[in-house]
Scaffold this active site. Structure first.
Site, PDB file in Angstrom:
ATOM      1  N   THR A 120      37.674 -36.721  11.476  1.00  0.00           N
ATOM      2  CA  THR A 120      37.207 -35.669  12.382  1.00  0.00           C
ATOM      3  C   THR A 120      38.125 -35.490  13.584  1.00  0.00           C
ATOM      4  OG1 THR A 120      34.880 -35.904  11.752  1.00  0.00           O
ATOM      5  CG2 THR A 120      35.339 -35.005  13.936  1.00  0.00           C
ATOM      6  N   HIS A 142      41.183 -35.626  14.400  1.00  0.00           N
ATOM      7  CA  HIS A 142      42.460 -34.903  14.419  1.00  0.00           C
ATOM      8  C   HIS A 142      42.378 -33.518  13.782  1.00  0.00           C
ATOM      9  CE1 HIS A 142      43.121 -35.696  10.146  1.00  0.00           C
ATOM     10  NE2 HIS A 142      42.932 -36.980  10.342  1.00  0.00           N
ATOM     11  N   VAL A 177      30.012 -50.768   6.151  1.00  0.00           N
ATOM     12  CA  VAL A 177      29.171 -50.901   4.962  1.00  0.00           C
ATOM     13  C   VAL A 177      29.958 -51.633   3.884  1.00  0.00           C
ATOM     14  CG1 VAL A 177      27.983 -49.629   3.130  1.00  0.00           C
ATOM     15  CG2 VAL A 177      27.830 -48.846   5.506  1.00  0.00           C
ATOM     16  N   HIS A 189      47.943 -33.831   5.894  1.00  0.00           N
ATOM     17  CA  HIS A 189      48.003 -32.491   6.482  1.00  0.00           C
ATOM     18  C   HIS A 189      48.612 -32.601   7.872  1.00  0.00           C
ATOM     19  CE1 HIS A 189      46.864 -28.281   6.917  1.00  0.00           C
ATOM     20  NE2 HIS A 189      46.451 -28.559   8.147  1.00  0.00           N
ATOM     21  N   TYR A 198      49.020 -20.942  10.387  1.00  0.00           N
ATOM     22  CA  TYR A 198      47.934 -20.562  11.285  1.00  0.00           C
ATOM     23  C   TYR A 198      48.278 -21.093  12.675  1.00  0.00           C
ATOM     24  CZ  TYR A 198      46.341 -25.406  10.415  1.00  0.00           C
ATOM     25  OH  TYR A 198      46.262 -26.775  10.291  1.00  0.00           O
ATOM     26  N   TYR A 247      13.116 -17.876 -23.867  1.00  0.00           N
ATOM     27  CA  TYR A 247      13.961 -17.618 -22.700  1.00  0.00           C
ATOM     28  C   TYR A 247      13.105 -17.829 -21.464  1.00  0.00           C
ATOM     29  CZ  TYR A 247      16.452 -14.952 -19.115  1.00  0.00           C
ATOM     30  OH  TYR A 247      17.071 -14.561 -17.944  1.00  0.00           O
ATOM     31  N   ASP A 272      18.456 -20.959 -15.522  1.00  0.00           N
ATOM     32  CA  ASP A 272      18.157 -19.840 -16.415  1.00  0.00           C
ATOM     33  C   ASP A 272      18.586 -20.278 -17.807  1.00  0.00           C
ATOM     34  OD1 ASP A 272      17.466 -16.917 -16.767  1.00  0.00           O
ATOM     35  OD2 ASP A 272      19.546 -16.859 -17.433  1.00  0.00           O
ATOM     36  N   THR A 332      17.586 -21.073 -22.330  1.00  0.00           N
ATOM     37  CA  THR A 332      16.763 -20.905 -23.523  1.00  0.00           C
ATOM     38  C   THR A 332      16.360 -22.290 -23.997  1.00  0.00           C
ATOM     39  OG1 THR A 332      18.706 -20.869 -24.980  1.00  0.00           O
ATOM     40  CG2 THR A 332      17.835 -18.745 -24.264  1.00  0.00           C
TER      41      THR A 332
END
Length: 799
Positions: A47, A49, A177, A228, A253, A523, A536, A538
């Protein structure tokens, strides 16, 4: 190490902007017994940088709505915490320097209207008025979004964290952790050294280390850390009000920072951070790599003449060089949702642009965890969009590198990427390749878009204008007309197939009635508690207590998870069966030559037959609107079945056909596509699917199915060469009213067709659709456009 509580309602792992946002929103939803664990200090992973750009206009309505929500969250945070979330609402410019990019801007401007975004398409001169420092001689147009800006990432994370703490969340830093306890397929606890926090809900928001955390529970999270880089120039009096600028044609950018300019870009040859322990040290940065940054820097110097005297070959020329890890995913989109381990959730994969949507990520994650489903349709971000093929790091890396390197490229509809292909192939794939198939890829499957056109396949006059005609072939029309006039053979092996035991459980989840005789095909939809369509499908009743559900190629993992979450026993058998669809008026003659079995069984029925030497489950189902069958066989028979059908069909004039033709055919019949025409945000009643709802039984979502305020309507455009691709703005009486859910050209009816949700009730006035930068008149028509009486679907007398 501080003493941790023995149990918690939820544990969030990761103290970056994602984890802080999820914790804050969980508390807002009433889960105040939440612990956030960070092994360093807050924001010290990826976060801190971040360049912090906030561009509201994205490629989907959900992404845009999440960012718009985030922008509205900042004043709320400031009021609650008294902290400045670091928001700079300076507006944003997106430039176009080529005709192709100008076309893209026009499409984006249309999309912005449908999202309700304030925007304006500017001339080059008007853009320069916004930013006098900018050279615009090569600029054709610019999109101005006054709601854009940038964020200070650390300030945003601290404000979210403070808000979470005020609502009862406990934040513990310096807590690494070391394990996740999993029993019976569910997460049971989080280990921090010798301490264990018992919990049934864990959110993995560990950024570039999300893959490491996932592996503690045996879960593969396809996160790829990619390097990056951006730079910040020395102060030069650049005003703090300077808008953000994206110049994608030149992969650069920039924005103001500290009176200088922050410059970044997406290089063409990105590099993976190859480490076994990402983010083990706080505030990780790499050495500057100025040669790799040269193209973006040269573009910045071209666009901002006052930078031309600054030598960018040495890092010492800059006030700051930031070269750090970003968590990328195979397709450049977030990874959100519940994993295969129940109760273990992921909120990661921010891919550089994620800071803008951090508030929205927290919102949808909290809704998902607490309420069972988020308000928005987030399938494009759902970790379940990836199947088993995403487990391999080689596949994920190849896809992520490709996604990063082409991040600013124009993505034309229908354009196919080639990285990590081919992977999953139908048994008939060698035959498709030999026939000159143009392949697309979905969920790792190689699928035929169309077959090589023959010398008789003329039809260039039907090529759509603009973007819709860029990736197109006259074979699409020929395949559609063959389906209508003779027959066509489609390979639908990639469609996901799930076998399920237990009628009672399926009846509870499906809106249709599945308690029908063995051999019935139904259906239906599966709904969430709001009545939205989660799937959605069959469903075929194979035996008294055994069913096969068929769903879209990319939806199998999602739909199986939905079924399992509601207690059903599910087995994914997608790869066990090939499926070929024979549709068209000569289909009965073709199949009749290959079997002595009775083929007169009725529509929406299934029967075991033999085709040549091959055992087949034949289903009288169609997605093309023509008489025919879906033919399923065990995969080892797949190549033989394809050859058998082709040998019998070719003398009749049958031809093989691909998915682009199928999409045209289904539009003419008004068949919906999940994820486009229907989503978790739309109900079957709104979508015109009330016929598939059996209200006389109990099912999830039934009580939410009230009278609709909007309905999905079929539009026919006045100019048939203007073809919609989805997302185009729709105006009624000159007022923005909706957007196109899906569109295309119907070759059997020779019309340009689009679907859009419009207010229910009285017929609206004049309708027009924004296509290719102009407004095209459209007519609302009854559906389906093709064969409204379904005579061709039912076909044979007595069926």
């Amino acid at each position: 190490m501080v003493k941790l509580p023995a149990e918690a309602q939820a544990v969030v792992v990761g103290g970056g902007v994602a984890g802080c946002s999820v914790a804050y929103h969980l508390a807002r939803h009433g889960w105040t017994d939440v612990i956030l664990l960070e092994r360093h200090e807050l924001t010290e992973g990826t976060t801190w940088h971040s360049a912090g750009f906030v561009g509201q206009l994205r490629s989907t309505v959900t992404q845009t709505r999440m960012i718009m929500y985030s922008a509205g969250l900042y004043p709320e945070l400031a009021e609650l915490t008294g902290l400045d979330p670091g928001w700079h609402g300076v507006g944003g410019l997106r430039l176009a320097t080529t005709p192709e990019r100008h076309e893209e801007l026009l499409r984006q401007a249309g999309a912005a209207e449908t999202y309700g975004l304030d925007m304006e398409l500017l001339s080059a001169g008007a853009a320069r008025d916004m930013l006098p420092l900018m050279e615009v001689a090569d600029v054709r147009a610019a999109l101005w979004l006054p709601g854009d800006g940038w964020l200070d990432p650390a300030s945003l994370a601290r404000a979210l964290a403070a808000g979470a703490e005020k609502l009862g969340v406990r934040i513990v830093t310096g807590a690494e952790v070391t394990g996740l306890d999993v029993r019976d397929g569910r997460v049971r606890g989080v280990r921090v050294g010798e301490q264990v926090i018992a919990t049934k809900t864990v959110v993995n928001a560990a950024g570039a280390a999300a893959g490491t955390i996932g592996r503690l529970a045996g879960v593969d999270v396809p996160i790829v850390p990619i390097k990056h880089q951006y730079v910040v120039t020395p102060p030069s009096g650049v005003p703090a009000t300077t808008p953000t600028v994206r110049d994608p044609d030149n992969i650069v950018y920039f924005r103001e920072e500290g009176g200088g300019i922050l410059v970044g870009g997406y290089i063409r040859n990105p590099e993976i951070w190859d480490t076994a322990a990402p983010l083990a040290e706080p505030r990780t940065l790499f050495d500057p790599d100025m040669p790799k940054f040269q193209e973006s820097w040269d573009s910045a110097r071209h666009r901002l003449p006052h930078l031309r005297d600054l030598d960018g070959t040495e890092s010492g020329a800059f006030a700051k060089v930031v070269h750090g890890p970003e968590a990328f995913t195979p397709d450049g989109e977030f990874l959100l949702g519940e994993t295969a381990v129940a109760g273990l959730w992921v909120a990661a994969g921010f891919c550089v642009h994620g800071l803008a949507a951090a508030g929205g990520v927290g919102k949808v994650m909290a809704e998902w965890i607490v309420d069972g489903s988020p308000e928005y349709d987030v399938f494009g971000m759902d970790i379940r969009r990836f199947g088993a093929h995403a487990r391999g790091s080689r596949w994920s890396r190849a896809k992520a590198l490709d996604s990063y390197s082409k991040y600013y490229d124009i993505v034309y509809p229908g354009e196919e990427r080639t990285a990590a292909r081919p992977l999953r192939r139908s048994p008939a794939w060698p035959r498709h390749a030999a026939l000159g198939a143009e392949f697309g890829e979905k969920a790792g499957w190689e699928r035929v878009n169309w077959f090589a056109p023959g010398p008789e396949d003329e039809g260039e006059e039907f090529r759509p204008a603009g973007w819709a005609g860029r990736v197109w072939s006259p074979a699409i029309r020929a395949e559609c007309l063959a389906t209508r006039d003779v027959a066509a053979l489609f390979d639908q092996t990639s469609f996901a197939k799930l076998e399920i035991s237990g009628l009672a459980g399926l009846q509870r989840l499906c809106a249709g009635d599945l308690d029908r005789p063995v051999g019935s095909v139904v259906y239906t939809q599966m709904l969430n508690e709001r009545g939205g369509i989660e799937a959605d499908v069959t469903v075929t009743r194979l035996a008294e207590d055994r069913f096969r559900m068929v769903t879209g190629t990319a939806f199998g993992v999602h739909d199986a998870a939905w079924l399992r979450r509601h207690g059903l026993d599910v087995r994914d058998v997608t790869s066990a069966y090939a499926c070929y669809c024979l549709w068209g008026p000569k289909g009965p003659a073709i199949l009749g030559e290959l079997t002595g079995d009775d083929l007169t069984f009725g529509y929406m029925r299934a029967r075991e037959i033999s085709v040549g030497y091959v055992p087949v489950l034949a289903q009288r189902v169609t997605f093309a609107g023509e008489f025919g069958w879906e033919l399923y066989c065990p995969a080892e028979y797949g190549l033989t079945l394809w050859d058998t059908l082709m040998e019998a069909g070719l003398p009749h004039g049958m031809r093989p056909a691909g998915y682009r033709a199928l999409d045209c055919l289904r539009l003419e019949k008004g068949y919906r596509v999940w994820g486009l025409d229907i989503t978790p945000e739309t109900t079957p009643i709104e979508a015109g699917l009330g016929f598939a709802v059996h209200r006389d039984k109990e099912f999830l979502g039934r009580d939410a199915l009230g009278a609709p305020a909007r309905t999905l309507r079929c539009l026919v455009l006045a100019d048939p060469r203007q073809v919609c691709l989805g997302g185009e703005p729709v105006r009624v009486g000159g007022v923005p009213a909706s957007r196109v859910t899906s569109g295309g050209y119907g070759h059997r009816v020779d019309r340009s067709i689009a679907y859009a949700y419009l207010p229910a009730g009285d017929e609206p006035g004049d309708v027009e659709v924004g296509v290719n930068g102009s407004w095209v008149a459209a007519e609302i028509v009854s559906e389906p456009l093709y064969d409204p009486g379904n005579k061709r679907v039912r076909g044979l007398p007595g069926t």
